[in-house]
Design an enzyme around this catalytic site. Sequence first.
Site, PDB file in Angstrom:
ATOM      1  N   SER A  45      -2.126 -17.791  -1.973  1.00 45.76           N
ATOM      2  CA  SER A  45      -2.624 -16.647  -1.391  1.00 45.76           C
ATOM      3  C   SER A  45      -3.816 -16.362  -0.310  1.00 45.76           C
ATOM      4  CB  SER A  45      -3.232 -15.963  -3.048  1.00 45.76           C
ATOM      5  OG  SER A  45      -4.344 -16.449  -3.204  1.00 45.76           O
ATOM      6  N   THR A 168      -6.928 -13.768  -4.701  1.00 45.91           N
ATOM      7  CA  THR A 168      -7.548 -13.825  -3.036  1.00 45.91           C
ATOM      8  C   THR A 168      -9.331 -14.527  -3.779  1.00 45.91           C
ATOM      9  OG1 THR A 168      -6.944 -11.970  -2.402  1.00 45.91           O
ATOM     10  CG2 THR A 168      -8.837 -11.694  -2.330  1.00 45.91           C
ATOM     11  N   THR A 186      -8.068 -13.267   2.412  1.00 46.66           N
ATOM     12  CA  THR A 186      -6.570 -14.336   1.627  1.00 46.66           C
ATOM     13  C   THR A 186      -5.245 -13.970   2.320  1.00 46.66           C
ATOM     14  OG1 THR A 186      -5.232 -12.852  -0.380  1.00 46.66           O
ATOM     15  CG2 THR A 186      -6.538 -11.215   1.278  1.00 46.66           C
ATOM     16  N   ARG A 196       0.858  -4.413   5.980  1.00 48.80           N
ATOM     17  CA  ARG A 196      -0.038  -4.086   4.902  1.00 48.80           C
ATOM     18  C   ARG A 196      -1.617  -4.713   5.140  1.00 48.80           C
ATOM     19  NH1 ARG A 196      -2.490  -6.587   0.370  1.00 48.80           N
ATOM     20  NH2 ARG A 196      -2.481  -5.116  -1.260  1.00 48.80           N
ATOM     21  N   GLY A 198      -5.019  -4.845   2.598  1.00 39.86           N
ATOM     22  CA  GLY A 198      -5.693  -5.074   1.435  1.00 39.86           C
ATOM     23  C   GLY A 198      -6.705  -4.655   1.372  1.00 39.86           C
ATOM     24  N   ASP A 199      -8.089  -4.536   0.142  1.00 39.72           N
ATOM     25  CA  ASP A 199      -9.497  -4.217  -0.048  1.00 39.72           C
ATOM     26  C   ASP A 199      -9.920  -5.006   0.816  1.00 39.72           C
ATOM     27  OD1 ASP A 199      -8.035  -6.011  -2.129  1.00 39.72           O
ATOM     28  OD2 ASP A 199     -10.100  -5.998  -3.132  1.00 39.72           O
ATOM     29  N   THR A 219     -10.665  -9.275  -6.376  1.00 43.06           N
ATOM     30  CA  THR A 219      -8.544  -9.981  -6.369  1.00 43.06           C
ATOM     31  C   THR A 219      -8.338  -9.132  -7.532  1.00 43.06           C
ATOM     32  OG1 THR A 219      -8.740 -11.546  -8.311  1.00 43.06           O
ATOM     33  CG2 THR A 219     -10.094 -12.441  -5.750  1.00 43.06           C
ATOM     34  N   GLY A 220      -7.469  -8.804  -6.624  1.00 39.45           N
ATOM     35  CA  GLY A 220      -6.264  -7.627  -6.983  1.00 39.45           C
ATOM     36  C   GLY A 220      -5.264  -7.313  -6.836  1.00 39.45           C
ATOM     37  N   GLY A 222      -5.155  -4.547  -4.767  1.00 38.90           N
ATOM     38  CA  GLY A 222      -6.030  -4.613  -4.034  1.00 38.90           C
ATOM     39  C   GLY A 222      -6.174  -2.539  -2.926  1.00 38.90           C
TER      40      GLY A 222
HETATM   41  N1  GLY Z   1      -6.612  -7.950  -2.985  1.00 34.23           N
HETATM   42  C1  GLY Z   1      -6.114  -8.725  -2.098  1.00 34.23           C
HETATM   43  C2  GLY Z   1      -4.879  -8.308  -2.078  1.00 34.23           C
HETATM   44  O1  GLY Z   1      -4.829  -6.705  -2.771  1.00 34.23           O
HETATM   45  O2  GLY Z   1      -4.511  -8.231  -1.323  1.00 34.23           O
END
Ligand code: GLY
Length: 312
Positions: A45, A168, A186, A196, A198-199, A219-220, A222
């Site tokens: 990841s 991540t 990540t 896409r 993420g956060d 992490t998680g 996003g």
């Molecule tokens: N937290 C990483 C993602 O959603 O890409």
Amino acid sequence: MLLIASSNGDVGMDAAWEILAAGGSALDAVEAGTRLVEDNPADHSVGYGGFPNLLGEVELDASIMDGSSLRAGAVGALRGYRYAITLARRVMDELPHVMLAGEGAARFAAELGMEREDLLTEPAAQVWREGIAGRLPEQFRDAQGAVMADLLRRAAGLATDPERAAGTVNFIAQDRAGRIASAVSTSGWAWKYPGRLGDSPIIGAGNYADSRYGAAACTGWGELAMRACTARSTVLYLRQGMGVEQACRAAFADLDDLGMDPAKVIMNMVAVDAAGGFTALSTADGRSFAFRRDGMGSFDLAPRVYVAPRGL
Ligand code: GLY
């Protein structure tokens, strides 16, 4: 001095600590630690060996923040260069921008002379082939235009939470001078829709540092941290005088307002305060994080505080 990371940051803890112990900056430490995770092909990841998007292409997101100057750098949907965190730092250091994405990010990496390579390893490609390519209509790879767009939209529902694939990576460091820096990197959700973000590359969502108050990194899922500005909220809660665990809990409670099925809320955070307090929370039971502070001979792993999401 203090260094904390998500548990998959273990491969970078020693190198990052050496920098802090030698009097180096928190910024250098979090970058160095993150690079070693980006190097790790067993971590699907982050960086090299990360799981690809729906089309089988690895796209990386990363950000870095210097809590003393509040400068930040980020890259998103970066293809072909493994050290996303270093590129994020170069954006911060050398451009009047905070974030570059896609072709622009790759172009900047090429201009800097970074090594271009295929980040898709055979083990990751095999999982993609078996898990995704095999579940999509045969015409998927050859589809064009609107047909492809429709297939991709439908297939995006198959996206896989990266946490199930090790997660991540987050690093936060506080150096001898009290400076705090944070880094996140990540390959994002496996089988994500191409492009896409993420956060992780969004300053304030997955990453935020302010040496006066503390730092937080996520992490998680996003999309949740993006909607609730989770990392920045945590630092603002610290600024309001909350303790570090209380601040994280308040930021997690904000996720309850997002109208989600609690079973689907996946969030993990590591955080520090300016006084050297630290914690890590997770909506999943049994998760751990890595930490090291003055007086310890090596880093240790500790359990995260479990927070049951209320949701809906
Ligand atoms: N937290 C990483 C993602 O959603 O890409």
